[in-house]
Design an enzyme around this catalytic site. Sequence first.
Site, PDB file in Angstrom:
ATOM      1  N   ARG A  71     -29.941 -75.842  57.479  1.00 46.88           N
ATOM      2  CA  ARG A  71     -29.476 -76.075  56.104  1.00 46.88           C
ATOM      3  C   ARG A  71     -30.213 -77.292  55.561  1.00 46.88           C
ATOM      4  O   ARG A  71     -30.384 -78.300  56.264  1.00 46.88           O
ATOM      5  CB  ARG A  71     -27.969 -76.331  56.059  1.00 46.88           C
ATOM      6  CG  ARG A  71     -27.094 -75.098  56.251  1.00 46.88           C
ATOM      7  CD  ARG A  71     -27.178 -74.117  55.076  1.00 46.88           C
ATOM      8  NE  ARG A  71     -26.301 -72.991  55.215  1.00 46.88           N
ATOM      9  CZ  ARG A  71     -26.624 -71.816  55.788  1.00 46.88           C
ATOM     10  NH1 ARG A  71     -27.839 -71.614  56.273  1.00 46.88           N
ATOM     11  NH2 ARG A  71     -25.744 -70.839  55.837  1.00 46.88           N
ATOM     12  N   GLU A 114     -31.261 -75.583  46.762  1.00 44.29           N
ATOM     13  CA  GLU A 114     -31.945 -74.279  46.778  1.00 44.29           C
ATOM     14  C   GLU A 114     -31.622 -73.563  45.492  1.00 44.29           C
ATOM     15  O   GLU A 114     -30.446 -73.541  45.122  1.00 44.29           O
ATOM     16  CB  GLU A 114     -31.470 -73.445  47.976  1.00 44.29           C
ATOM     17  CG  GLU A 114     -31.984 -74.003  49.283  1.00 44.29           C
ATOM     18  CD  GLU A 114     -31.622 -73.156  50.498  1.00 44.29           C
ATOM     19  OE1 GLU A 114     -31.128 -72.018  50.316  1.00 44.29           O
ATOM     20  OE2 GLU A 114     -31.815 -73.628  51.611  1.00 44.29           O
ATOM     21  N   HIS A 171     -35.717 -69.608  52.202  1.00 42.41           N
ATOM     22  CA  HIS A 171     -34.520 -69.257  52.985  1.00 42.41           C
ATOM     23  C   HIS A 171     -34.562 -67.783  53.421  1.00 42.41           C
ATOM     24  O   HIS A 171     -33.676 -66.988  53.065  1.00 42.41           O
ATOM     25  CB  HIS A 171     -33.247 -69.555  52.180  1.00 42.41           C
ATOM     26  CG  HIS A 171     -32.044 -69.780  53.054  1.00 42.41           C
ATOM     27  ND1 HIS A 171     -31.012 -70.626  52.751  1.00 42.41           N
ATOM     28  CD2 HIS A 171     -31.702 -69.234  54.253  1.00 42.41           C
ATOM     29  CE1 HIS A 171     -30.096 -70.605  53.695  1.00 42.41           C
ATOM     30  NE2 HIS A 171     -30.492 -69.753  54.625  1.00 42.41           N
TER      31      HIS A 171
HETATM   32  C1  DGY Z   1     -26.991 -67.807  57.612  1.00 44.04           C
HETATM   33  O1  DGY Z   1     -26.567 -66.718  57.976  1.00 44.04           O
HETATM   34  O2  DGY Z   1     -26.294 -68.812  57.602  1.00 44.04           O
HETATM   35  C2  DGY Z   1     -28.391 -67.870  57.171  1.00 44.04           C
HETATM   36  O3  DGY Z   1     -28.747 -69.088  56.628  1.00 44.04           O
HETATM   37  C3  DGY Z   1     -28.681 -66.740  56.180  1.00 44.04           C
HETATM   38  O4  DGY Z   1     -29.999 -66.410  56.399  1.00 44.04           O
END
Ligand code: DGY
Length: 321
Positions: free
Chosen positions: A238, A267, A286
């Site tokens: 993240r 984002e 992402h």
């Molecule tokens: C998640 O599942 O948390 C991922 O970041 C999505 O790709």
Amino acid sequence: MPPKVFVSRIIPDAGLDLVKAACDADIWPETMPPAYEVLTERVRGVEGILCNLNDRIDGALMDAAGPQLKVISQMAVGYDNIDVRAAHERGIPVGNTPGVLTDATADLAFALLLASARRIVESVEYIRAGQWRTWEPKALLGGDLNGATLGLIGLGRIGQAVARRASGFDMRVIAYSPRGKPEEAAKQGVTLVSLEQLLRESDYVSIHVPLNESTRGMIGREALAMMKPSAILINTARGPIVDQKALFEAVRDGVIGGAGLDVTDPEPIPLDDPILTLPNITVVPHIGSASQRTRDKMARMAAENLLAGVEGQPLPNQVRV
Ligand code: DGY
């Protein structure tokens, strides 16, 4: 009467068809997510919400939905957009999609690692800019993986999958995992170390922890200063785990060698973010879980959690508080 549910995005048919077959589903039709105020209106009176990582799901939204809300099902493994404690207090189970995206995300972390080490994006740009005139003994030299040290921040499912890939590249793998057991890690060829040791010794650092209050801003100026000047930081977890301004300055000033980011803060990353001006930072939008098979599995799992919840059954994958 089929249960009323709200689905906040058009998800793959593997999951959407299950929801449509069993529910009275209000499906948000647009590419852009609903604004928080719109989402709050749309969830009024529903028994289930199938959401995505862009949707803020807090206590106020749960209250606006009403006391009939029985389940919140997130189509992602990460759930930092959901106030899980608020859901727990209201007796609403929260589902997520662990496991099915482990390999796709580990592949992407490794793709960024290789691309950053071997300067793939820069090399493509080099050709496009008409700079490829001959084979040059000293042009576009990158780093080796073989024999290098990979430091994993977090040794959960995805961290372990990255470690397996690294062993095929003959890398030494160390990890920072405060709750990890040294003997379990050793079986996977991984040595557990402190965060400081990891930052000081690694040629590549890859982040695999969830975003929460203890990981927010974990990689800031001080942490970056401990890294080797040649080190590359990979983040597929993240964005807010890394202080992005500090990262920009560290790469610009040669404090570290570069970065590969699948996640940013915010984002999408604004086009005028200085990070995008540095040739040795590769940013992708992402896409860690973005393989067809993985997204199908995530959609199915999210649908199964939703359907179990509206039927008052235990969720196949429930987030523990
Ligand atoms: C998640 O599942 O948390 C991922 O970041 C999505 O790709």
